[in-house]
Design an enzyme around this catalytic site. Structure first.
Site, PDB file in Angstrom:
ATOM      1  N   HIS A   1       4.113 -17.347   7.319  1.00  0.00           N
ATOM      2  CA  HIS A   1       4.734 -17.381   6.082  1.00  0.00           C
ATOM      3  C   HIS A   1       4.931 -16.152   5.341  1.00  0.00           C
ATOM      4  O   HIS A   1       3.885 -15.694   4.743  1.00  0.00           O
ATOM      5  CB  HIS A   1       3.495 -18.249   5.264  1.00  0.00           C
ATOM      6  CG  HIS A   1       4.217 -18.757   4.013  1.00  0.00           C
ATOM      7  ND1 HIS A   1       4.045 -20.047   3.666  1.00  0.00           N
ATOM      8  CD2 HIS A   1       4.814 -18.202   2.922  1.00  0.00           C
ATOM      9  CE1 HIS A   1       4.522 -20.349   2.221  1.00  0.00           C
ATOM     10  NE2 HIS A   1       5.011 -19.018   2.050  1.00  0.00           N
TER      11      HIS A   1
ATOM     12  N   GLU B   1       6.910 -27.760  -0.454  1.00  0.00           N
ATOM     13  CA  GLU B   1       6.683 -26.954  -1.876  1.00  0.00           C
ATOM     14  C   GLU B   1       7.551 -27.626  -2.965  1.00  0.00           C
ATOM     15  O   GLU B   1       8.687 -27.774  -2.636  1.00  0.00           O
ATOM     16  CB  GLU B   1       7.117 -25.317  -1.642  1.00  0.00           C
ATOM     17  CG  GLU B   1       5.993 -24.753  -0.873  1.00  0.00           C
ATOM     18  CD  GLU B   1       6.469 -23.076  -0.651  1.00  0.00           C
ATOM     19  OE1 GLU B   1       7.209 -22.770  -1.737  1.00  0.00           O
ATOM     20  OE2 GLU B   1       6.057 -22.634   0.226  1.00  0.00           O
TER      21      GLU B   1
ATOM     22  N   ASN C   1       7.967 -20.536   7.704  1.00  0.00           N
ATOM     23  CA  ASN C   1       8.368 -20.865   6.188  1.00  0.00           C
ATOM     24  C   ASN C   1       9.496 -20.291   5.753  1.00  0.00           C
ATOM     25  O   ASN C   1       9.576 -18.971   5.940  1.00  0.00           O
ATOM     26  CB  ASN C   1       7.186 -20.497   5.295  1.00  0.00           C
ATOM     27  CG  ASN C   1       7.606 -20.841   3.941  1.00  0.00           C
ATOM     28  OD1 ASN C   1       7.310 -22.252   3.472  1.00  0.00           O
ATOM     29  ND2 ASN C   1       7.581 -19.995   3.044  1.00  0.00           N
ATOM     30  N   GLU C   2      10.618 -20.871   5.206  1.00  0.00           N
ATOM     31  CA  GLU C   2      11.798 -20.500   4.553  1.00  0.00           C
ATOM     32  C   GLU C   2      12.433 -19.346   5.505  1.00  0.00           C
ATOM     33  O   GLU C   2      12.469 -18.123   5.116  1.00  0.00           O
ATOM     34  CB  GLU C   2      11.471 -19.801   3.238  1.00  0.00           C
ATOM     35  CG  GLU C   2      10.786 -21.171   2.421  1.00  0.00           C
ATOM     36  CD  GLU C   2      10.776 -20.548   0.953  1.00  0.00           C
ATOM     37  OE1 GLU C   2      10.819 -19.567   0.482  1.00  0.00           O
ATOM     38  OE2 GLU C   2      10.373 -21.580  -0.155  1.00  0.00           O
TER      39      GLU C   2
ATOM     40  N   ASN D   1      11.091 -27.110   1.098  1.00  0.00           N
ATOM     41  CA  ASN D   1      10.674 -26.540  -0.292  1.00  0.00           C
ATOM     42  C   ASN D   1      12.007 -26.667  -1.087  1.00  0.00           C
ATOM     43  O   ASN D   1      12.828 -26.124  -1.053  1.00  0.00           O
ATOM     44  CB  ASN D   1      10.381 -25.118  -0.194  1.00  0.00           C
ATOM     45  CG  ASN D   1       9.208 -24.739   0.853  1.00  0.00           C
ATOM     46  OD1 ASN D   1       8.505 -25.766   1.319  1.00  0.00           O
ATOM     47  ND2 ASN D   1       8.878 -23.451   1.186  1.00  0.00           N
TER      48      ASN D   1
ATOM     49  N   HIS E   1       0.796  -1.354   0.032  1.00  0.00           N
ATOM     50  CA  HIS E   1      -0.137  -0.041  -0.172  1.00  0.00           C
ATOM     51  C   HIS E   1       0.785   1.134  -0.087  1.00  0.00           C
ATOM     52  O   HIS E   1       0.596   2.286  -0.529  1.00  0.00           O
ATOM     53  CB  HIS E   1      -0.992  -0.053   1.294  1.00  0.00           C
ATOM     54  CG  HIS E   1      -1.800  -0.981   1.192  1.00  0.00           C
ATOM     55  ND1 HIS E   1      -2.581  -1.610   2.146  1.00  0.00           N
ATOM     56  CD2 HIS E   1      -2.492  -1.724   0.180  1.00  0.00           C
ATOM     57  CE1 HIS E   1      -3.521  -2.432   1.616  1.00  0.00           C
ATOM     58  NE2 HIS E   1      -3.192  -2.816   0.717  1.00  0.00           N
TER      59      HIS E   1
ATOM     60  N   ARG F   1      -1.691 -27.890   2.854  1.00  0.00           N
ATOM     61  CA  ARG F   1      -0.757 -26.971   3.547  1.00  0.00           C
ATOM     62  C   ARG F   1      -1.369 -25.743   3.362  1.00  0.00           C
ATOM     63  O   ARG F   1      -1.287 -25.222   2.310  1.00  0.00           O
ATOM     64  CB  ARG F   1       0.579 -27.156   3.219  1.00  0.00           C
ATOM     65  CG  ARG F   1       1.552 -26.187   3.876  1.00  0.00           C
ATOM     66  CD  ARG F   1       2.916 -26.098   3.411  1.00  0.00           C
ATOM     67  NE  ARG F   1       3.756 -25.086   4.077  1.00  0.00           N
ATOM     68  CZ  ARG F   1       4.639 -24.284   3.681  1.00  0.00           C
ATOM     69  NH1 ARG F   1       5.184 -24.593   2.358  1.00  0.00           N
ATOM     70  NH2 ARG F   1       5.015 -23.457   4.530  1.00  0.00           N
TER      71      ARG F   1
ATOM     72  N   TYR G   1      13.027 -26.115  -5.312  1.00  0.00           N
ATOM     73  CA  TYR G   1      12.637 -25.540  -6.751  1.00  0.00           C
ATOM     74  C   TYR G   1      13.832 -25.952  -7.748  1.00  0.00           C
ATOM     75  O   TYR G   1      13.524 -26.189  -8.914  1.00  0.00           O
ATOM     76  CB  TYR G   1      12.444 -24.249  -6.727  1.00  0.00           C
ATOM     77  CG  TYR G   1      10.962 -23.873  -5.974  1.00  0.00           C
ATOM     78  CD1 TYR G   1       9.778 -24.013  -6.875  1.00  0.00           C
ATOM     79  CD2 TYR G   1      10.955 -23.597  -4.517  1.00  0.00           C
ATOM     80  CE1 TYR G   1       8.550 -23.702  -5.998  1.00  0.00           C
ATOM     81  CE2 TYR G   1       9.826 -23.347  -4.112  1.00  0.00           C
ATOM     82  CZ  TYR G   1       8.611 -23.415  -4.879  1.00  0.00           C
ATOM     83  OH  TYR G   1       7.169 -23.377  -4.243  1.00  0.00           O
TER      84      TYR G   1
END
Ligand SMILES: *[C@@H]1O[C@H](CO)[C@@H](O)[C@H](O)[C@H]1NC(C)=O
Ligand SMILES: *[C@@H]1O[C@H](CO)[C@@H](O)[C@H](O)[C@H]1NC(C)=O
Length: 515
Positions: free
Chosen positions: A140, A403, A184-185, A326, A57, A95, A328
Site C-alpha cells: 500500500h 475504500e 493498492n491503487e 476504492n 525525512h 482491511r 471516492y
C-alpha cells in the site's frame, strides 16, 4: 388537492422504497487502514526504511504540514485496543496492509525480520479471536527504500522481489489469512509516483508511469500464480487486487465529451483492470492507440507505453479471484482543445481529456473530493458491463469495495458530512446491487481512524474514529459516523433518521431530495 395528496403519497412511497433496500445476508462490512498511515514505529523492532520514511525525512516540505508517519496512530503498540474498537463497531473484516519493510528490511528475503512476523501474527490472531476476518494488502504505497534505489517499479526485477515477499507472507500468515490483495491503487502508485509529484518517490519521467505499470502487473500476476502453485490447495484463500475508480462523466452530451470520458475511464481504471479482467487481456485499445499516436507526434522511435508480450498478456489475464475497488468521487470530461473550461485536475494529453470537478457539489477537505453519489452506481455498472463475458472466467466479476469515505479538516465529532456521504454512497451501492444486478459482496469504509494522509499529512481526516495526534497516547474517540456505521451493520439497512445518543441531529444532505 387530490393530486397533491397523491403526489405526496407517491414521493413518500418511492422514497421509503429506496430506504428499504437491505444489505444481502452474506454481505460483509469492514473498515480499512494501511501500514504507513497508522502503524508508526518506523524504525522499531528491526523495521527497514521505506520510500515514505525516506521522503518525509529527507524532504519534509513534500508534505503539506511537514509531518511524517514516524508515530502516526501508534497502531504498532495498540493491537488489543484497536481490535476492541473494531469489535465494538461490529465489522466482519478489517482491511489492513503489511509493511514490506517490517517483514523484509532490505526488501529481499536474505533476512526475514522476526519482530515483523511477530507483530502481524499478534494482530491476525487477535482479530480472529474476536471473530473479525483479516483482509490483507501486501503493498500500500510503501516500497522498501533499498528497492527504490535499484530503480523501484521502473526496474522489472522488482516483480521477482515482490513474488519472494508474497511467498514469505503466504508461508507465515496464509494458514489464517484467506483474503489477500496484492497492490493498492496501481494507477496512483505509477502515475503519481513515477510520472508526477504527488506520491513518493516523486519521479517525473514521462514514460515512468507506464514502465511502473508493466512491472506492477507482472508482479501481481507472479504472486497470484505462486499462490495457485504452492498454497491454494492447502490454504484455500483468495487473491485480489485493489483498483481505484474515479468516475469520469462526459461534461456535455456531445460525442467528443463522451469519448473523452470513456478515454479517462480506460486510462485510469482500464489500464490495470483490462489486462486482468477482460476477455482479451492486455491494455485497453484506446490507451495503446492514443499513447502510440502521441509518442509519434513527439518524434519518439516507439510508444512510451511498453508493449506486453503475448506471454505476459497470458500470465496477467485472469490473475484475480475478486476485484477490490476504492471509490471516492466523480469528474466531468471534455477533449483538451475545448475552450473556456480551464485546466482540470485530470488534464492529460495522452488521453486527450480534460476533466474538471463539479464546483457546485458539496466538497470536503480534499481538493479532489466532491460528494457525487451517483458516480458510485455508474462505476459499478461500468465494471459489470465492461468485464461481463458469459463464456469466460469473469462474468459480472465479484467486487469488494475496499475504500470509500470523505475528509474534513477538524476533530469534529458531530461529523454530519461523513454521515451523509456514507448514507448517500451506500444507497447508490444498494441500488447497483438490487436494481442493476452488480456483484458487490462487501464494503469497507475508509477509514477506521484519522491517519497520515500522504502528502496532505494530518490536515485531512477520513476516520470514523478521531485520533488526538497531540497526545503521546494517541487516544481514539468515536465520531457520530462510527455509531451510524455500527447501526447500519446491525440493522442491515440505512436509517436516515438515526441519531446516536449524545449527538446533534444532522440536517440531511441536499441530495436527499433526489433519491
Ligand atoms: C458474483 O461473483 C461470484 C464469484 O466470481 C460468482 O460465483 C457469482 O455467480 C457472481 N454473482 C452474480 C450475481 O453474477
Ligand atoms: C431509525 O432510528 C430511530 C432512532 O434514532 C428509531 O426510532 C427508528 O425506529 C429507526 N427507524 C427504522 C426504520 O429502523
Amino acid at each position: 388537492m387530490i393530486s397533491l395528496a397523491a403526489l405526496i403519497l407517491f414521493s413518500l412511497t418511492s422514497f421509503s422504497n429506496c430506504k428499504e433496500y437491505t444489505f444481502p445476508d452474506n454481505f460483509k462490512f469492514g473498515v480499512a487502514t494501511s501500514a504507513y498511515q497508522v502503524e508508526g514505529a518506523w524504525n522499531v523492532g528491526g523495521k527497514g526504511e521505506n520510500i515514505w520514511d525516506y521522503m518525509t525525512h529527507t524532504n519534509p516540505s513534500s508534505i503539506l504540514d511537514k509531518s511524517n508517519g514516524d508515530i502516526a496512530c501508534d497502531s504498532y503498540n495498540k493491537i488489543k485496543e484497536d481490535v476492541q474498537l473494531l469489535k465494538n463497531l461490529g465489522v466482519d473484516f478489517y482491511r489492513f496492509s503489511i509493511s514490506w519493510s517490517r517483514i523484509l528490511p532490505s526488501g529481499k528475503t536474505e533476512y526475514i525480520n522476526p519482530d515483523g512476523i511477530r507483530y502481524y501474527n499478534e494482530l491476525i490472531d487477535e482479530l480472529l479471536a474476536n471473530n473479525i476476518e483479516p483482509l490483507v494488502t501486501m503493498h500500500h504505497f510503501d516500497l522498501p527504500q533499498p528497492l527504490e534505489e535499484e530503480g523501484g517499479f521502473l526496474n522489472l526485477a522488482i516483480a521477482d522481489y515482490f513474488e519472494d515477499y508474497a511467498d514469505v507472507l503466504y508461508k507465515n500468515f496464509g494458514d489464517r489469512v484467506k483474503e489477500w490483495t496484492t497492490f493498492n491503487e496501481p494507477t496512483p502508485v505509477c502515475f503519481l509516483g513515477y510520472s508526477g509529484e504527488f506520491l513518493a518517490p516523486m519521479i517525473t519521467r514521462k514514460d515512468g508511469g507506464y514502465l511502473c505499470g508493466r512491472t506492477l502487473l507482472i508482479a501481481h500476476a507472479k504472486a497470484y500464480h505462486l499462490y495457485n502453485k504452492r498454497y491454494r490447495a492447502s490454504q484455500k484463500g483468495r487473491i485480489g487486487i485493489v483498483h481505484n475508480i474515479f468516475w469520469f462523466e462526459p461534461r456535455t452530451n456531445s460525442i467528443k465529451d463522451l469519448q473523452a470520458a470513456e478515454a479517462a475511464n480506460e486510462f485510469n481504471f482500464g489500464w490495470f483492470a483490462n489486462p486482468i479482467f477482460s476477455k482479451e487481456g492486455d491494455y485497453p485499445q484506446i490507451m495503446k492507440g492514443s499513447i502510440e499516436y502521441a509518442s509519434k507526434q513527439e518524434g519518439l522511435p516507439k510508444s512510451r507505453l511498453p508493449e506486453l508480450t503475448q506471454e505476459e498478456i497470458e500470465l496477467i489475464k485472469g490473475s484475480a479471484d475478486f476485484l477490490g475497488i476504492n471509490h471516492y468521487t466523480t469528474f466531468y470530461c471534455s477533449p483538451i482543445e475545448e475552450e473556456g473550461i480551464g485546466k482540470g485536475l485530470f488534464y492529460l494529453p495522452d488521453m486527450d481529456a480534460n476533466c474538471v470537478m463539479d464546483e457546485k457539489a458539496d466538497g470536503s477537505a480534499s481538493f479532489w473530493l466532491k460528494v457525487i453519489p451517483s458516480g458510485f452506481r455508474n462505476s459499478l455498472n461500468w465494471i459489470k458491463e465492461q468485464y461481463n463475458n458469459p463464456e469466460e472466467q469473469y462474468n459480472n466479476p465479484e467486487v469488494i469495495i475496499l475504500e470509500n469515505g470523505i475528509s474534513d479538516d477538524g476533530n469534529l465529532l458531530n461529523d454530519c458530512l461523513r454521515v451523509n456521504y456514507n448514507n448517500l454512497y451506500l444507497t447508490e451501492m444498494l441500488k447497483a446491487i438490487h436494481e442493476d444486478g452488480c456483484n458487490v459482496s462487501g464494503y469497507a469504509a475508509w477509514s477506521f481512524m484519522d491517519n497520515f494522509e500522504w502528502t496532505s499529512g494530518y490536515t485531512q481526516k477520513f476516520g470514523l474514529y478521531s485520533v488526538d495526534f497531540d497526545d503521546p497516547a494517541r487516544p481514539r474517540t468515536p465520531k457520530m459516523s462510527a455509531f451510524v456505521f455500527k447501526n447500519i451493520i446491525q440493522e442491515r439497512k440505512i436509517n436516515w433518521t438515526y441519531t446516536p445518543e449524545g449527538f446533534g441531529k444532522c440536517d440531511g444532505p441536499k441530495l436527499k431530495d433526489e433519491l
